[in-house]
Design a protein around this motif. Structure first.
Motif, PDB file in Angstrom:
ATOM      1  N   UNK A 314       0.834  -1.197   0.169  1.00 39.92           N
ATOM      2  CA  UNK A 314      -0.063   0.063  -0.004  1.00 39.92           C
ATOM      3  C   UNK A 314       0.875   1.235  -0.032  1.00 39.92           C
ATOM      4  N   UNK A 315       1.821   1.369   0.840  1.00 37.75           N
ATOM      5  CA  UNK A 315       2.691   2.404   0.979  1.00 37.75           C
ATOM      6  C   UNK A 315       3.691   2.523  -0.521  1.00 37.75           C
ATOM      7  N   UNK A 316       4.022   1.664  -1.140  1.00 33.57           N
ATOM      8  CA  UNK A 316       4.729   1.631  -2.273  1.00 33.57           C
ATOM      9  C   UNK A 316       3.594   1.956  -3.454  1.00 33.57           C
ATOM     10  N   UNK A 317       2.446   1.725  -3.419  1.00 34.58           N
ATOM     11  CA  UNK A 317       1.507   2.009  -4.438  1.00 34.58           C
ATOM     12  C   UNK A 317       1.359   3.553  -4.252  1.00 34.58           C
ATOM     13  N   UNK A 318       1.069   4.119  -3.139  1.00 33.51           N
ATOM     14  CA  UNK A 318       1.017   5.567  -2.909  1.00 33.51           C
ATOM     15  C   UNK A 318       2.242   6.267  -3.410  1.00 33.51           C
ATOM     16  N   UNK A 319       3.561   5.781  -2.992  1.00 30.54           N
ATOM     17  CA  UNK A 319       4.786   6.411  -3.412  1.00 30.54           C
ATOM     18  C   UNK A 319       4.765   6.474  -4.909  1.00 30.54           C
ATOM     19  N   UNK A 320       4.533   5.562  -5.676  1.00 29.63           N
ATOM     20  CA  UNK A 320       4.764   5.241  -7.152  1.00 29.63           C
ATOM     21  C   UNK A 320       3.715   6.439  -7.738  1.00 29.63           C
ATOM     22  N   UNK A 321       2.558   6.372  -7.203  1.00 31.20           N
ATOM     23  CA  UNK A 321       1.309   7.327  -7.790  1.00 31.20           C
ATOM     24  C   UNK A 321       1.905   8.898  -7.657  1.00 31.20           C
ATOM     25  N   UNK A 322       2.417   9.166  -6.383  1.00 32.90           N
ATOM     26  CA  UNK A 322       2.962  10.383  -5.931  1.00 32.90           C
ATOM     27  C   UNK A 322       4.238  10.872  -7.115  1.00 32.90           C
ATOM     28  N   UNK A 323       4.948   9.930  -7.227  1.00 31.08           N
ATOM     29  CA  UNK A 323       5.923  10.319  -8.236  1.00 31.08           C
ATOM     30  C   UNK A 323       5.573  10.634  -9.762  1.00 31.08           C
ATOM     31  N   UNK A 324       4.422   9.920 -10.115  1.00 29.54           N
ATOM     32  CA  UNK A 324       3.683  10.411 -11.385  1.00 29.54           C
ATOM     33  C   UNK A 324       2.695  11.325 -11.394  1.00 29.54           C
ATOM     34  N   UNK A 325       2.664  12.232 -10.048  1.00 24.67           N
ATOM     35  CA  UNK A 325       1.722  13.256  -9.936  1.00 24.67           C
ATOM     36  C   UNK A 325       0.231  12.871  -9.770  1.00 24.67           C
ATOM     37  N   UNK A 326      -0.058  11.616  -9.113  1.00 24.35           N
ATOM     38  CA  UNK A 326      -1.427  11.272  -8.867  1.00 24.35           C
ATOM     39  C   UNK A 326      -1.560  10.833  -7.369  1.00 24.35           C
ATOM     40  N   UNK A 327      -2.513  11.138  -6.942  1.00 24.31           N
ATOM     41  CA  UNK A 327      -2.938  11.163  -5.409  1.00 24.31           C
ATOM     42  C   UNK A 327      -3.766   9.878  -5.323  1.00 24.31           C
TER      43      UNK A 327
END
Length: 415
Positions: A314-327
């Motif tokens: 879950x943390x990794x999904x949030x981190x990857x999404x944040x890196x591509x500008x998605x919340x």
């Protein structure tokens, strides 16, 4: 004879399709406009109109209240939309803890009838306004799947109308009935590509006399893993261990305990001890608002992983999404490794594709896009990823629907 006249059967209302029939429950365009719409009043009339459609080689999509009409891929063609809301009835055998219910019955109505008798279907509806048939066709389960199993595990019988109009039944109203093939598990989650669900029988549970919800903030990823490990080592037997990780905010764990008023305080204390971290856990007597209900807007994905990896994934999904500008907000059963990743409306297709590819690259993890916004579909983002057993699934489709007329193209691999 005109096609509309050929589809007229006893017990089934028929009308021409309109642009509104291509909209989901939220008023969004989700597929082609059907040429005709049929609303059968019972299983027999459903079988008759399905047989009439089969004789003419028509493509068919079944729909209840349209809350998941945009799940999966849009059907490639649509001649006949079957409105299942006329199949609404409840036969509750309270003494046997069993209920048989029509596919078009709203889940709210079923829950109210069962609650009046002190019973429940132990399934947290993931869509508040869904019908029973719609929930079965999508197959998703809520937080309390941890204790009582997924929705399909609660089905003890199902009546299906096949693509050729033949009525097929599996199981029955007896919990220990194991006769015949378990067709219900095939149809649960098949998005209506194998047949039209007419009714289902479920095993029930008594309503618990009391409930506690222990809510704890997760101060860090490492601490969260220790919290879950400590919880697994105890004997509190929670009904749900739900993770809620909003974008750019701390994560929380909600642990649900159900039982007798006298027994719950000690179990709640046990859970609080396991979840102790930076702040003291809070204990409530009601479920949080919107418990288990998935967002109705935006792209939505289902992530599975080993239960022990739920928090880091879950943390990794949030981190990857944040890196591509998605919340992205991640919620789901931390103890089952069954998570939902909700993208805000308007999230670009590239960001969705990046997160999907990232999750699928992790060992033992999968991501399926349950619902995609139009831009995601238009960009050709892979909704399914690698699907083990796809040749077998195609063979089952060929057997159940040789003409590939039921919701064509909606499921994995173009099924």
């Amino acid at each position: 004879m005109a096609l509309a006249e050929e589809l007229v059967v006893e017990g089934c209302d028929l009308r021409a399709g309109t642009a509104e029939d291509a909209l989901d429950g939220g008023g969004r365009r989700v597929g082609p406009v059907p040429a005709h719409v049929a609303r059968p009043a019972d299983t027999e009339s459903l079988a008759r109109v399905m047989a009439a459609a089969a004789e003419r080689g028509l493509t068919v999509v079944a729909r209840g209240r349209g809350t998941a009409a945009d799940w999966g891929a849009p059907p490639s063609t649509l001649d006949l939309l079957v409105d299942t809301t006329g199949l609404s009835w409840i036969d509750h055998i309270a003494g046997d803890l069993v209920v048989e219910v029509g596919a078009g019955t709203p889940m709210r109505e079923l829950a109210a009838v069962l609650a009046a008798a002190g019973q429940r279907l132990s399934h947290d509806p993931v869509r508040a306004d869904a019908t029973v048939g719609g929930l079965l066709a999508t197959g998703m389960s809520g937080p309390r799947r941890l204790l009582t199993g997924a929705l399909r595990d609660l089905v003890i019988g199902m009546t299906i109308v096949r693509a050729d109009g033949v009525v097929a039944r599996s199981g029955g109203r007896v919990v220990k009935n194991v006769a015949g093939y378990d067709l219900a598990k095939l149809h649960t989650g098949a998005l209506g590509t194998l047949g039209v669900i007419a009714s289902a029988a479920f095993r029930l549970h008594p309503l618990p006399p009391a409930l506690r919800v222990v809510t704890a903030r997760v101060p860090s990823l490492d601490h969260g893993r220790r919290m879950l490990a400590a919880l697994r080592a105890r004997t509190a037997v929670p009904s749900a261990v739900e993770l809620d990780w909003p974008a750019n905010e701390p994560a929380h764990l909600h642990v649900v305990l159900e039982g007798t008023p006298d027994g719950l305080p000690a179990r709640a204390d046990d859970v609080c001890a396991a979840l102790r971290g930076g702040t003291a856990p809070e204990v409530g007597e009601e479920l949080p608002p919107g418990w288990g209900v998935l967002p109705e807007r935006g792209t939505l994905a289902f992530v599975t992983c080993p239960p022990a990896d739920a928090l880091p994934v879950a943390a990794w999904v949030c981190e990857v999404a944040r890196a591509v500008g998605a919340d992205v907000r991640v919620r789901g059963s931390a103890a089952d490794g069954a998570l939902y990743a909700a993208f805000p409306p308007g999230t670009g297709a590239a960001a969705v594709a990046e997160v999907a590819a990232g999750v699928r690259s992790r060992p033992d993890c999968s991501l399926r896009v349950l619902r995609a916004e139009p831009a995601v579909h238009e960009a050709g983002v892979d909704l399914w990823g690698e699907v083990p057993g796809l040749p077998l699934m195609r063979a089952i489709k060929d057997s159940f629907d040789p003409g590939h007329r039921l919701a064509p193209g909606r499921f994995a691999g173009g099924i």
